[in-house]
Write an enzyme that holds these catalytic residues in place. Sequence first.
Site, PDB file in Angstrom:
ATOM      1  N   ASP A 112      40.773  38.666  40.316  1.00  0.00           N
ATOM      2  CA  ASP A 112      39.867  37.205  39.712  1.00  0.00           C
ATOM      3  C   ASP A 112      38.708  39.289  39.729  1.00  0.00           C
ATOM      4  OD1 ASP A 112      36.972  37.240  39.389  1.00  0.00           O
ATOM      5  OD2 ASP A 112      36.342  35.763  41.747  1.00  0.00           O
ATOM      6  N   CYS A 113      37.794  39.634  39.193  1.00  0.00           N
ATOM      7  CA  CYS A 113      37.457  41.386  38.020  1.00  0.00           C
ATOM      8  C   CYS A 113      37.307  42.116  39.550  1.00  0.00           C
ATOM      9  CB  CYS A 113      36.369  40.209  37.123  1.00  0.00           C
ATOM     10  SG  CYS A 113      37.221  39.078  35.727  1.00  0.00           S
TER      11      CYS A 113
END
Length: 669
Positions: free
Chosen positions: A239-240
Amino acid sequence: MERKEARRRAEELVGKMTLEERASQLRYDAPAIGRLDIPAYNWWNESLHGVARAGIATVFPQAIGMAASFDDELVKKVAECAAIEGRAKYNEYSAHDDRDIYKGLTFWSPNVNIFRDPRWGRGHETYGEDPYLTSRLGVAFVKGLQGDGEVMKAAACAKHYAVHSGPEAIRHEFDAQATAKDMEETYLPAFEALVKEAHVEAVMGAYNRTNGEPCCGSDTLIREILRGKWGFEGHFVSDCWAIMDFHKNHMVTATPEESAAMALNAGCDLNCGITYLHILTAYEQGLVTEEAITEAAVRLYTTRYMLGLFDGSEYDNITYDAVECKEHLEVADKITKESIVMLKNDGLLPLDVNKIKTIGVIGPNANSRKALIGNYHGTSSQYVTVSEGIQQYVQGRARVLFSEGCALFQDKTEALAIKGDRLSEARIVAEHSDVVVLCLGLDETLEGEEGDTGNSYASGDKMDLLLPEVQRELMEVVAGTGKPVIFCLMAGSAIDLSYPMEHFGAILQLWYPGARGGRSIADILFGEVSPSGKLPVTFYDSLEQLPEFTDYHMEGRTYRYMEGKAQYPFGFGLTYGDVTVTSAQVEGVSEEKDSFGFPDVCIKVTITNEGGRDTDDVVQLYIKNTVSGYAVKNPALCAFRRVHVKAGESVEAILTIAGRAFTVVNQCH
């Protein structure tokens, strides 16, 4: 292209790269390698309910609304539409050498986390609280998005792996503690189904830790379960900026190099973020090997070959005309109608436009575009709000009066006014109307991802199950007029409906119905179509029925484990017909057995509509083991089928109970 051949080609191409070039390709914004004629590629794209954040696209209902349709075939069609529009955009953008973010063919959807607590702000991105429903709809979405052609039409991504459903405010440091039983029974089944059945091309790790390990660097989740036990062959993406959390928030590493090494060595191939900029330094420090860097690059290029990005494909001739085309808008209209859940009707619905002179449309969501679209949405060339849909339907036959009634959550609509400045107008509109459509609820500014749109409080999560205070005041004002009221809730989660249940004649759960949802809603209100959606989540009376938000034990949560009675139960939804199951019997048992030794069982069901209106409805089968002390507490969904039944007629349907439904997970599994 078969994966074996795609991997061979990927190994050959990656083998021509320097170590520095290989490392550069592990970023979401992979740069071009000119000497090898490799263009830049941005891996980050979204298609939760239509292609998002890349300009004009068909905007379907938010995922939780699609879940309420209980229609896996139509969900697959939605994903097919998104894939086609994604290809059309990619073809045009790449022809103009535009390789920016949100313009690739790797879509970070669907979200198959379990909506275990109604406070979670991102729950409307999911398919609800049930792992079986989530897995069926998730599998359908992935198959629709990826297609069955010579190459993948687009690459889907199962997220957020695993055990992730809030709180948003502490997700970067939170450790979700889950028992082996809850993991096997609730948190992992949908991910397993997407890997084994749908062959999802990518899996995204969650921000949090699970049982002590950061999800994007977890040997247990990635190596042992995902790649080992399930045989996942695609690529894994963080995830970012989640890998940065390893050393900044989780404190499981001391440096960016150590964080990058932990993720890469666990099997995270692609970094959405900047931490993999330290991969080469980690290599120099002896924390990662050249083989690990190469393997990650090979996996990523295998995906690119499977998408036909180097050799061309049958999808290269999809033109921009496919974007927001008539066929896709019709699919959006259909699934919006199927998603609407009628929770109460004392005979007020459907409305007869020939018997109504004036309709009052009231509420902050009645004419709101934000309330149509949820989050992670595209841009529509046209929006039709609830108010506009009603006006278009009754045009020339009845008058529509409108009042915003109140702001979404602020105490006034005009800066210089006193509190409640639109309440008098709402009262006047109601008094002058034959019937009132009251549209309240939330939007992505009140429930959503932490920091995603500057959520107004609690980092996107809800603090309670109540509507904002100004909306509760508006309900009382409208109820005080004594006029018949249809209460329409536009929200992506369970809300306390005790007041509408007591004071209003009809209740419709509209979710976030898509860009042109107002037209579909009008068709429901005026009886052109019967409502047929079912709740994919439990509506509770209060938070007192639930454990603490941070407690990830399933005991006491969702319809499968809850104590007491729900305000509205999972799977509930009324229609304009009167549909009942008049018979059910075992039709057959499969000769083959699954890995647990259980066969599939087919159930033949007869469904009769004794009402006066044609309608869709959803047949639901639930199963309960009454012998084992380890069995799920309450009956659990094990099969469903959407059917259409004409007034006064009967239809038959075959539902298959998969062998896994007969298994019981013990605490030591």
